[in-house]
Design a protein around this motif. Structure first.
Motif, PDB file in Angstrom:
ATOM      1  N   HIS A 222      40.051  35.975  54.691  1.00  0.00           N
ATOM      2  CA  HIS A 222      38.839  35.627  55.450  1.00  0.00           C
ATOM      3  C   HIS A 222      37.865  36.796  55.520  1.00  0.00           C
ATOM      4  CE1 HIS A 222      41.689  37.358  58.338  1.00  0.00           C
ATOM      5  NE2 HIS A 222      40.643  37.757  59.015  1.00  0.00           N
ATOM      6  N   ILE A 223      38.341  37.997  55.226  1.00  0.00           N
ATOM      7  CA  ILE A 223      37.437  39.160  55.249  1.00  0.00           C
ATOM      8  C   ILE A 223      36.936  39.478  53.838  1.00  0.00           C
ATOM      9  CG2 ILE A 223      37.195  41.615  55.831  1.00  0.00           C
ATOM     10  CD1 ILE A 223      39.459  41.260  57.873  1.00  0.00           C
ATOM     11  N   PHE A 224      37.871  39.510  52.897  1.00  0.00           N
ATOM     12  CA  PHE A 224      37.501  39.988  51.561  1.00  0.00           C
ATOM     13  C   PHE A 224      37.382  38.868  50.525  1.00  0.00           C
ATOM     14  CE2 PHE A 224      39.752  43.501  53.697  1.00  0.00           C
ATOM     15  CZ  PHE A 224      38.709  44.420  53.727  1.00  0.00           C
ATOM     16  N   GLY A 225      37.744  37.624  50.907  1.00  0.00           N
ATOM     17  CA  GLY A 225      37.675  36.502  49.975  1.00  0.00           C
ATOM     18  C   GLY A 225      39.044  36.215  49.368  1.00  0.00           C
ATOM     19  N   LYS A 226      39.170  34.971  48.867  1.00  0.00           N
ATOM     20  CA  LYS A 226      40.448  34.523  48.272  1.00  0.00           C
ATOM     21  C   LYS A 226      40.481  34.882  46.792  1.00  0.00           C
ATOM     22  CE  LYS A 226      42.228  30.535  50.671  1.00  0.00           C
ATOM     23  NZ  LYS A 226      41.820  30.018  51.785  1.00  0.00           N
ATOM     24  N   ASP A 227      41.656  34.955  46.217  1.00  0.00           N
ATOM     25  CA  ASP A 227      41.830  35.138  44.768  1.00  0.00           C
ATOM     26  C   ASP A 227      40.927  36.248  44.219  1.00  0.00           C
ATOM     27  OD1 ASP A 227      43.614  33.003  44.841  1.00  0.00           O
ATOM     28  OD2 ASP A 227      41.964  31.566  44.644  1.00  0.00           O
ATOM     29  N   SER A 229      39.396  39.166  42.155  1.00  0.00           N
ATOM     30  CA  SER A 229      39.547  39.581  40.755  1.00  0.00           C
ATOM     31  C   SER A 229      40.101  41.006  40.732  1.00  0.00           C
ATOM     32  CB  SER A 229      38.190  39.561  40.057  1.00  0.00           C
ATOM     33  OG  SER A 229      37.361  40.558  40.641  1.00  0.00           O
ATOM     34  N   LYS A 230      40.534  41.427  39.543  1.00  0.00           N
ATOM     35  CA  LYS A 230      41.057  42.785  39.380  1.00  0.00           C
ATOM     36  C   LYS A 230      39.975  43.794  39.786  1.00  0.00           C
ATOM     37  CE  LYS A 230      43.705  45.265  35.931  1.00  0.00           C
ATOM     38  NZ  LYS A 230      43.040  46.243  35.138  1.00  0.00           N
ATOM     39  N   LYS A 231      38.748  43.491  39.359  1.00  0.00           N
ATOM     40  CA  LYS A 231      37.645  44.413  39.640  1.00  0.00           C
ATOM     41  C   LYS A 231      37.377  44.486  41.160  1.00  0.00           C
ATOM     42  CE  LYS A 231      32.967  45.341  38.191  1.00  0.00           C
ATOM     43  NZ  LYS A 231      31.737  44.609  38.232  1.00  0.00           N
ATOM     44  N   ALA A 232      37.402  43.308  41.794  1.00  0.00           N
ATOM     45  CA  ALA A 232      37.128  43.287  43.245  1.00  0.00           C
ATOM     46  C   ALA A 232      38.201  44.071  43.998  1.00  0.00           C
ATOM     47  CB  ALA A 232      37.061  41.849  43.734  1.00  0.00           C
ATOM     48  N   LYS A 233      39.463  43.883  43.598  1.00  0.00           N
ATOM     49  CA  LYS A 233      40.549  44.614  44.283  1.00  0.00           C
ATOM     50  C   LYS A 233      40.376  46.116  44.107  1.00  0.00           C
ATOM     51  CE  LYS A 233      44.163  41.461  42.990  1.00  0.00           C
ATOM     52  NZ  LYS A 233      45.495  41.355  42.463  1.00  0.00           N
ATOM     53  N   GLY A 234      39.956  46.502  42.905  1.00  0.00           N
ATOM     54  CA  GLY A 234      39.811  47.932  42.599  1.00  0.00           C
ATOM     55  C   GLY A 234      38.653  48.578  43.339  1.00  0.00           C
ATOM     56  N   ALA A 235      37.777  47.743  43.919  1.00  0.00           N
ATOM     57  CA  ALA A 235      36.591  48.315  44.591  1.00  0.00           C
ATOM     58  C   ALA A 235      36.803  48.469  46.100  1.00  0.00           C
ATOM     59  CB  ALA A 235      35.380  47.428  44.328  1.00  0.00           C
ATOM     60  N   ILE A 236      37.985  48.050  46.590  1.00  0.00           N
ATOM     61  CA  ILE A 236      38.209  48.100  48.053  1.00  0.00           C
ATOM     62  C   ILE A 236      39.332  49.093  48.375  1.00  0.00           C
ATOM     63  CG2 ILE A 236      38.743  46.751  50.123  1.00  0.00           C
ATOM     64  CD1 ILE A 236      37.922  44.228  48.510  1.00  0.00           C
ATOM     65  N   THR A 237      39.069  50.011  49.296  1.00  0.00           N
ATOM     66  CA  THR A 237      40.106  50.976  49.681  1.00  0.00           C
ATOM     67  C   THR A 237      40.304  50.982  51.189  1.00  0.00           C
ATOM     68  OG1 THR A 237      39.477  52.374  47.820  1.00  0.00           O
ATOM     69  CG2 THR A 237      40.855  53.392  49.487  1.00  0.00           C
ATOM     70  N   CYS A 238      41.581  51.049  51.552  1.00  0.00           N
ATOM     71  CA  CYS A 238      41.978  51.048  52.962  1.00  0.00           C
ATOM     72  C   CYS A 238      42.235  52.489  53.423  1.00  0.00           C
ATOM     73  CB  CYS A 238      43.264  50.227  53.054  1.00  0.00           C
ATOM     74  SG  CYS A 238      44.064  50.242  54.653  1.00  0.00           S
ATOM     75  N   LEU A 239      41.865  52.783  54.663  1.00  0.00           N
ATOM     76  CA  LEU A 239      42.161  54.093  55.269  1.00  0.00           C
ATOM     77  C   LEU A 239      42.978  53.854  56.540  1.00  0.00           C
ATOM     78  CD1 LEU A 239      41.872  57.142  55.814  1.00  0.00           C
ATOM     79  CD2 LEU A 239      39.598  56.686  56.755  1.00  0.00           C
ATOM     80  N   ILE A 240      44.132  54.516  56.633  1.00  0.00           N
ATOM     81  CA  ILE A 240      45.056  54.276  57.752  1.00  0.00           C
ATOM     82  C   ILE A 240      45.185  55.513  58.637  1.00  0.00           C
ATOM     83  CG2 ILE A 240      47.397  53.551  58.378  1.00  0.00           C
ATOM     84  CD1 ILE A 240      47.686  52.468  55.494  1.00  0.00           C
ATOM     85  N   PRO A 241      44.651  55.478  59.868  1.00  0.00           N
ATOM     86  CA  PRO A 241      44.916  56.558  60.819  1.00  0.00           C
ATOM     87  C   PRO A 241      46.162  56.222  61.642  1.00  0.00           C
ATOM     88  CG  PRO A 241      42.891  55.319  61.361  1.00  0.00           C
ATOM     89  CD  PRO A 241      43.662  54.509  60.383  1.00  0.00           C
TER      90      PRO A 241
END
Ligand code: TYM
Length: 391
Positions: A222-227, A229-241
């Motif tokens: 619901h935040i980043f979209g369903k399914d 693509s490889k490119k879309a996944k590669g453009a998102i990075t998580c930061l964990i404090p």
């Protein structure tokens, strides 16, 4: 006692103990993370439009993974030279009805990061984890999660850009990501990373992927979209404090990343707010005497501190004075804090006077927190829990 007879320090998500001070350099070596150094702080300061948080300048967040890369991408995206997306992920295991001051360390810092970086945030409430680890009934642990969510909301997170979820409700949405993580984990890895034995219930062995999964955007359609693509996944990075005890989960996430076609999450690790009784432990919800809860009354705060905090006549280092150590976390005024440290080392101010200052600082903080907490409604909880886009 000979040096070699010292109790081995233990830092796991469930147990933090050492003979005296926790050796954070050793932890960095053992865990294979990086120290946050002056160069990284300078880069961080250059990436944002507000001053660095005191948890960074005072070394409370002291260790990281891949923060250089994260900031490089963030700076390029902010300048319009790259198109990346970022989100923050943190959490809480609801084992008590309210948070303690130690839990406020990553929560307050995450609130600052959310504002400074202007990115969305997801917060996981692991009611399932506490059900598996503690002798708490299912309905109770679910309720504790809601009570804790209200404390978390009172930290001031942006309702437009924060999604809070309770595992027992949200599990289905991230199930595919969890399954992919589970398929990538052998029993041997789980045992080695978390010390599970033949006697551990099997729910525990399969839990680490549940905490690892939110490191990946696929867990939040619901935040980043369903399914994606490889490119879309590669453009998102998580930061964990988080405090460094949670790192073992995210070492797994970083191992899974390539198998899932996602980026490795970056991490920022804090030291532990010690027990009021002194170093060598983290403050814990089960050792109530050495802990201050956000719900404690002004009298309770004073009584606990006066009963438990040791006061030495003189100290060789500021870190040896528990009151000063706590003030390092919670006294925001740098000038006052630095002067208290200097005066204490020079013997110009007594241990009791420092302890009294701590009582006042914590009472102010708790009173302010309690006023914000009293204003949090069930509708607020509903809003933070609702599945929606955060962009
Ligand atoms: P929990 O509930 O034990 O702790 C919540 C957060 O508080 C940190 N923490 C402390 N920080 C400083 N000083 C202390 N004395 C102290 N005690 C606890 C923890 O490191 C944590 O960041 N399994 C997790 C919940 C979780 C989570 C996450 C935490 C799920 N996903 C992602 C961080 C990031 C737990 O039981 O945390």
């Amino acid at each position: 006692m000979a040096e070699t007879d010292k109790k081995e320090q233990v830092v796991t998500p469930w147990d933090v103990s050492a003979e005296d001070q926790i050796d954070y350099n050793k932890l960095i070596n053992d865990f294979g993370s990086q120290r946050i150094d002056a160069a990284l702080l300078e880069k961080f300061a250059g990436a944002i439009d507000v001053p660095l948080h005191q948890f960074l300048t005072r070394g409370i967040f002291f260790s990281h993974r891949d923060m250089n890369q994260f900031l490089t991408n963030y700076i390029a995206t902010k300048a319009g030279e790259a198109k990346n997306a970022f989100y923050l992920y943190t959490g809480r295991g609801p084992s008590s009805g309210s948070l303690h001051m130690g839990h406020l360390v990553p929560m307050r810092f995450t609130k600052w990061l959310q504002d400074a970086l202007d990115i969305p945030l997801v917060i996981q409430l692991t009611d399932d984890e506490k059900f598996l680890w503690r002798d708490i009934e299912f309905d109770t642990v679910r309720q504790l999660a809601i009570d804790n969510a209200k404390d978390i909301i009172a930290c001031g997170f942006n309702p437009e850009r924060t999604f809070i979820f309770r595992d027992s409700d949200y599990y289905q949405d991230m199930y595919e990501t969890i399954l992919s993580c589970q398929r990538a984990t052998t029993m041997g890895t789980s045992k080695a990373a978390f010390g599970f034995t033949e006697e551990s219930n099997i729910g525990k062995a399969s839990f680490p992927p549940v905490q690892a999964a939110p490191s990946f955007p696929t867990a939040f359609p619901h935040i980043f979209g369903k399914d994606l693509s490889k490119k879309a996944k590669g453009a998102i990075t998580c930061l964990i404090p988080c405090a460094i005890d949670q790192d073992p989960y995210f070492r797994l996430s970083r191992d899974y990343a390539s198998k899932l076609g996602c980026n490795k999450p970056a991490l920022l690790h804090s030291v532990f707010l010690p027990s009021l009784a002194g170093a060598g432990t983290k403050m814990s919800a089960s050792a109530t005497d050495g802990s201050i809860f956000v719900t404690d009354s002004m009298d309770t705060i004073k009584a606990k501190i006066e009963k438990v905090v040791p006061v030495a006549e003189t100290v060789a280092e500021a870190g040896d004075d528990v009151s000063l150590e706590w003030l390092k976390f919670f006294l925001e005024d740098d000038a006052e804090f630095n002067k208290l440290c200097e005066d204490r080392l020079a013997g110009a101010v007594s241990g009791v006077a420092i302890r009294d200052r701590l009582v006042a600082v914590l009472q102010d903080m708790a009173a302010e927190f309690q006023a914000r907490r009293a204003a949090v409604t069930d509708e607020d909880v509903e809003k933070f829990f609702s599945k929606r886009s955060l962009y």
